[in-house]
Design an enzyme around this catalytic site. Structure first.
Site, PDB file in Angstrom:
ATOM      1  N   HIS A   1       3.174 -38.263  24.225  1.00 54.59           N
ATOM      2  CA  HIS A   1       3.732 -38.240  25.513  1.00 54.59           C
ATOM      3  C   HIS A   1       4.618 -38.765  26.452  1.00 54.59           C
ATOM      4  O   HIS A   1       4.872 -39.920  25.726  1.00 54.59           O
ATOM      5  CB  HIS A   1       2.092 -38.118  26.021  1.00 54.59           C
ATOM      6  CG  HIS A   1       2.330 -37.426  27.540  1.00 54.59           C
ATOM      7  ND1 HIS A   1       2.698 -38.508  28.540  1.00 54.59           N
ATOM      8  CD2 HIS A   1       1.594 -36.370  27.550  1.00 54.59           C
ATOM      9  CE1 HIS A   1       2.707 -37.026  30.022  1.00 54.59           C
ATOM     10  NE2 HIS A   1       2.140 -36.311  29.616  1.00 54.59           N
TER      11      HIS A   1
ATOM     12  N   ASP B   1      -2.493 -31.312  25.349  1.00 56.49           N
ATOM     13  CA  ASP B   1      -2.573 -29.804  24.385  1.00 56.49           C
ATOM     14  C   ASP B   1      -3.225 -29.606  22.930  1.00 56.49           C
ATOM     15  O   ASP B   1      -3.505 -28.457  22.678  1.00 56.49           O
ATOM     16  CB  ASP B   1      -1.019 -29.501  24.436  1.00 56.49           C
ATOM     17  CG  ASP B   1      -0.965 -29.567  25.729  1.00 56.49           C
ATOM     18  OD1 ASP B   1      -0.879 -29.082  26.880  1.00 56.49           O
ATOM     19  OD2 ASP B   1       0.552 -30.082  26.363  1.00 56.49           O
TER      20      ASP B   1
HETATM   21  N1  ACO Z   1       5.911 -35.487  15.596  1.00 58.86           N
HETATM   22  C1  ACO Z   1       6.866 -36.691  14.867  1.00 58.86           C
HETATM   23  N2  ACO Z   1       7.193 -37.520  15.889  1.00 58.86           N
HETATM   24  C2  ACO Z   1       7.770 -37.361  17.028  1.00 58.86           C
HETATM   25  C3  ACO Z   1       7.118 -36.923  17.981  1.00 58.86           C
HETATM   26  C4  ACO Z   1       5.920 -35.525  17.330  1.00 58.86           C
HETATM   27  N3  ACO Z   1       5.397 -35.306  18.234  1.00 58.86           N
HETATM   28  N4  ACO Z   1       7.140 -37.515  19.111  1.00 58.86           N
HETATM   29  C5  ACO Z   1       7.714 -38.164  18.975  1.00 58.86           C
HETATM   30  N5  ACO Z   1       7.950 -38.722  18.426  1.00 58.86           N
HETATM   31  C6  ACO Z   1       9.186 -39.956  17.308  1.00 58.86           C
HETATM   32  C7  ACO Z   1      10.174 -39.835  17.612  1.00 58.86           C
HETATM   33  O1  ACO Z   1      11.040 -38.512  15.902  1.00 58.86           O
HETATM   34  C8  ACO Z   1      10.737 -40.315  17.761  1.00 58.86           C
HETATM   35  O2  ACO Z   1      10.782 -41.832  16.507  1.00 58.86           O
HETATM   36  P1  ACO Z   1      12.055 -42.350  16.117  1.00 58.86           P
HETATM   37  O3  ACO Z   1      12.178 -43.665  17.323  1.00 58.86           O
HETATM   38  O4  ACO Z   1      11.954 -42.773  15.030  1.00 58.86           O
HETATM   39  O5  ACO Z   1      13.165 -42.212  17.367  1.00 58.86           O
HETATM   40  C9  ACO Z   1      10.267 -41.504  18.665  1.00 58.86           C
HETATM   41  O6  ACO Z   1       8.723 -40.991  17.209  1.00 58.86           O
HETATM   42  C10 ACO Z   1      10.168 -41.760  19.932  1.00 58.86           C
HETATM   43  O7  ACO Z   1      10.586 -39.759  20.508  1.00 58.86           O
HETATM   44  P2  ACO Z   1      11.119 -39.615  21.808  1.00 58.86           P
HETATM   45  O8  ACO Z   1      11.425 -38.248  21.799  1.00 58.86           O
HETATM   46  O9  ACO Z   1      11.452 -40.746  22.395  1.00 58.86           O
HETATM   47  O10 ACO Z   1       9.397 -39.719  22.817  1.00 58.86           O
HETATM   48  P3  ACO Z   1       9.452 -38.869  24.428  1.00 58.86           P
HETATM   49  O11 ACO Z   1       8.601 -39.970  25.617  1.00 58.86           O
HETATM   50  O12 ACO Z   1      10.515 -39.293  24.633  1.00 58.86           O
HETATM   51  O13 ACO Z   1       8.993 -37.557  23.869  1.00 58.86           O
HETATM   52  C11 ACO Z   1       6.518 -35.830  23.875  1.00 58.86           C
HETATM   53  C12 ACO Z   1       8.051 -37.133  24.137  1.00 58.86           C
HETATM   54  C13 ACO Z   1       8.236 -35.227  23.968  1.00 58.86           C
HETATM   55  C14 ACO Z   1       5.998 -35.708  24.195  1.00 58.86           C
HETATM   56  C15 ACO Z   1       7.010 -35.806  21.876  1.00 58.86           C
HETATM   57  O14 ACO Z   1       6.668 -36.859  21.900  1.00 58.86           O
HETATM   58  C16 ACO Z   1       7.450 -35.092  21.445  1.00 58.86           C
HETATM   59  O15 ACO Z   1       7.713 -34.120  21.101  1.00 58.86           O
HETATM   60  N6  ACO Z   1       5.684 -34.261  21.527  1.00 58.86           N
HETATM   61  C17 ACO Z   1       5.408 -33.023  20.576  1.00 58.86           C
HETATM   62  C18 ACO Z   1       5.713 -32.021  22.182  1.00 58.86           C
HETATM   63  C19 ACO Z   1       4.052 -32.318  22.684  1.00 58.86           C
HETATM   64  O16 ACO Z   1       3.337 -32.043  22.214  1.00 58.86           O
HETATM   65  N7  ACO Z   1       4.463 -32.120  24.077  1.00 58.86           N
HETATM   66  C20 ACO Z   1       3.343 -31.759  25.056  1.00 58.86           C
HETATM   67  C21 ACO Z   1       3.118 -33.095  25.920  1.00 58.86           C
HETATM   68  S1  ACO Z   1       1.597 -32.574  26.974  1.00 58.86           S
HETATM   69  C22 ACO Z   1       1.917 -31.912  28.094  1.00 58.86           C
HETATM   70  O17 ACO Z   1       2.823 -31.486  28.504  1.00 58.86           O
HETATM   71  C23 ACO Z   1       0.647 -31.637  28.893  1.00 58.86           C
END
Ligand code: ACO
Length: 428
Positions: free
Chosen positions: A306, A363
């Site tokens: 998140h 979610d």
């Molecule tokens: N699966 C695998 N790896 C992940 C995931 C995931 N779901 N989410 C983040 N990571 C990893 C990234 O690859 C990154 O790894 P690194 O440091 O080795 O490069 C690290 O975790 C940090 O990721 P960011 O993208 O910087 O995290 P950010 O806070 O920007 O993104 C987000 C948050 C968009 C929710 C992300 O976790 C994601 O894409 N999740 C899946 C989509 C999702 O479930 N969205 C719903 C959110 S809740 C809502 O809207 C009510």
């Protein structure tokens, strides 16, 4: 002496007041920036920009805190109900018994929709995306309730808030019924908010749908947990549209459109679609986890992580419990749910997910619960829009009543061509 920040530009110095919120959050008031220094700020996505002062919802993502009007979400999820939380958000405090009864009575009275309005559903293709119908029909409410386009009393606001909150549920159920070729089921005035919705979704003219208490409680919780989330994309949209003094129906319809996107409310659909593709591809939960960790693969585990909550999503923690109780009660055997539970168990112990603070988000569990209840995947974001409606109404009203409120009109840094003469057609 109040706090200030100093900005020096081109030899000129500007003291900027620092504003502090009731939970200690600080912001630099840049109101004089353009007038005094000729500068604007650039903040795409507004990650560093406070667009308003608000006393509705407080979030501290690092600590996993979510509170409405000061009350922790955990207490609301355990002790309150969706209609009471809606009242709290919209009117600013917990209602007294007579206030809640009056509001509930208004919701009941307003649950049917005008028969002419009902015929509008016939104009949509049966396979129309439900979010398109939801937004269009909320906008269309403005044609049937024109007396509320200008609000001149508290009484009128309470009535329009109740109409909107009640009718979005009827609209959602009607669009679903039509999409599967079943007759619409009229709301039953004896039933409460969530039960009535499930009745309109799943009853048949010859057979009443029996709502299990665990199912009602879980759906009630999902709605409570989605009720508001401060200045997210759809709420900011509602406030932006409302800032032009557009009516509540128009503003809420715009909120639904913003929510539709996969980066916002649409994420709950993606969770289930991903589970489906894992299942169809014959992958095990462990193989899916390995793919998510593999940086050479463009694959993220949907429903994990998140942007704001970095320790845990307090809403997910609460819903996990509800998911277990609903699945047990319904005795659901669904391969997608088995994969989801497998993913969760492995991810919570896997160092990649633990180190990056990637926990299941709201979610993830809401999708599992709604699927177990029988709500189709393409209706998930519509459910989110029903849950978020109290927040949109509260935020619209707060913006509407703000004496210092101005029409939202951001500026830009222009990067296009400089002065260019018009070229006649034969010279291009
Ligand atoms: N699966 C695998 N790896 C992940 C995931 C995931 N779901 N989410 C983040 N990571 C990893 C990234 O690859 C990154 O790894 P690194 O440091 O080795 O490069 C690290 O975790 C940090 O990721 P960011 O993208 O910087 O995290 P950010 O806070 O920007 O993104 C987000 C948050 C968009 C929710 C992300 O976790 C994601 O894409 N999740 C899946 C989509 C999702 O479930 N969205 C719903 C959110 S809740 C809502 O809207 C009510």
């Amino acid at each position: 002496m109040s706090d200030t920040a100093k900005l020096i530009y081109n030899g000129k110095e500007l003291e900027l007041p620092v504003i502090e919120g009731s939970e200690g959050e600080k912001a630099i008031d840049i109101g004089q920036l353009r007038a005094k220094l000729g500068l604007i700020t650039l903040d795409p996505g507004y990650g560093n920009t406070g667009a308003c002062k608000s006393n509705i919802t407080f979030i501290d993502g690092d600590k996993g805190i979510l509170r409405h009007r000061g009350i922790p979400i955990e207490q609301l999820a355990e002790k309150s109900r969706f209609v009471e939380v809606a009242w709290l958000l919209i009117f600013g405090r917990l209602p007294k018994r007579d206030e809640l009864d009056r509001f509930s009575a208004r919701l009941t009275a307003n649950s049917p929709i005008h028969e002419d309005f009902r015929h509008h559903f016939d104009g949509f293709p049966v396979n129309a995306p439900p979010m398109a119908i939801q937004s269009a029909m909320i906008s269309t409410l403005a044609c049937f309730h024109q007396e509320f386009l200008q609000l001149d009393s508290h009484e009128a606001f309470e009535e329009v808030a109740a109409r909107l909150l009640s009718k979005v549920r009827t609209i959602a159920a009607y669009s679903y019924r039509r999409s599967i070729g079943r007759p619409v089921i009229y709301p039953d005035p004896q039933l409460k908010y969530v039960t009535n919705f499930l009745h309109m979704m799943f009853s048949m003219p010859y057979k009443q749908y029996i709502v299990e208490p665990e199912v009602e409680q879980a759906l009630n919780r999902i709605l409570v947990l989605h009720a508001d989330h401060e200045q997210n994309c759809s709420t900011s949209t509602v406030r932006t549209v409302g800032s032009s003094r557009a009516n509540l129906f128009a503003s809420a319809a715009a909120g639904v459109s913003a929510l539709w996107g996969p980066l916002h409310g649409g994420a709950n659909v993606e969770v289930l679609e991903q589970l489906e593709s894992i299942h169809k591809g014959g992958l095990t939960a462990q193989q899916a986890i390995d793919m998510a960790k593999d940086k050479s693969k463009n694959f993220r585990l949907m429903g994990f992580g998140h942007r704001i909550y970095k320790n845990f999503d307090p809403r997910a923690k609460i819903l996990k419990e509800s998911a277990e109780s609903v699945l047990n009660k319904l005795g659901v055997h669904d391969p997608l749910l088995d994969i989801a539970m497998g993913l969760e168990q492995i991810a919570l112990k896997d160092s990649y997910f633990v180190e990056r603070k990637l926990y299941p988000n709201v979610d993830f569990y809401s999708g599992i619960i709604m699927r177990a209840i029988g709500i189709p995947v393409n209706m998930f974001t519509v459910m989110f829009s029903i849950g978020r409606m109290p927040g949109w109404i509260a935020q619209w009203k707060e913006q509407h009543d703000d004496k210092d409120g101005r029409i939202v009109r951001p500026r830009q840094i222009y990067t296009g061509p400089t002065l260019t003469d018009y070229t006649p057609m034969d010279k291009r």
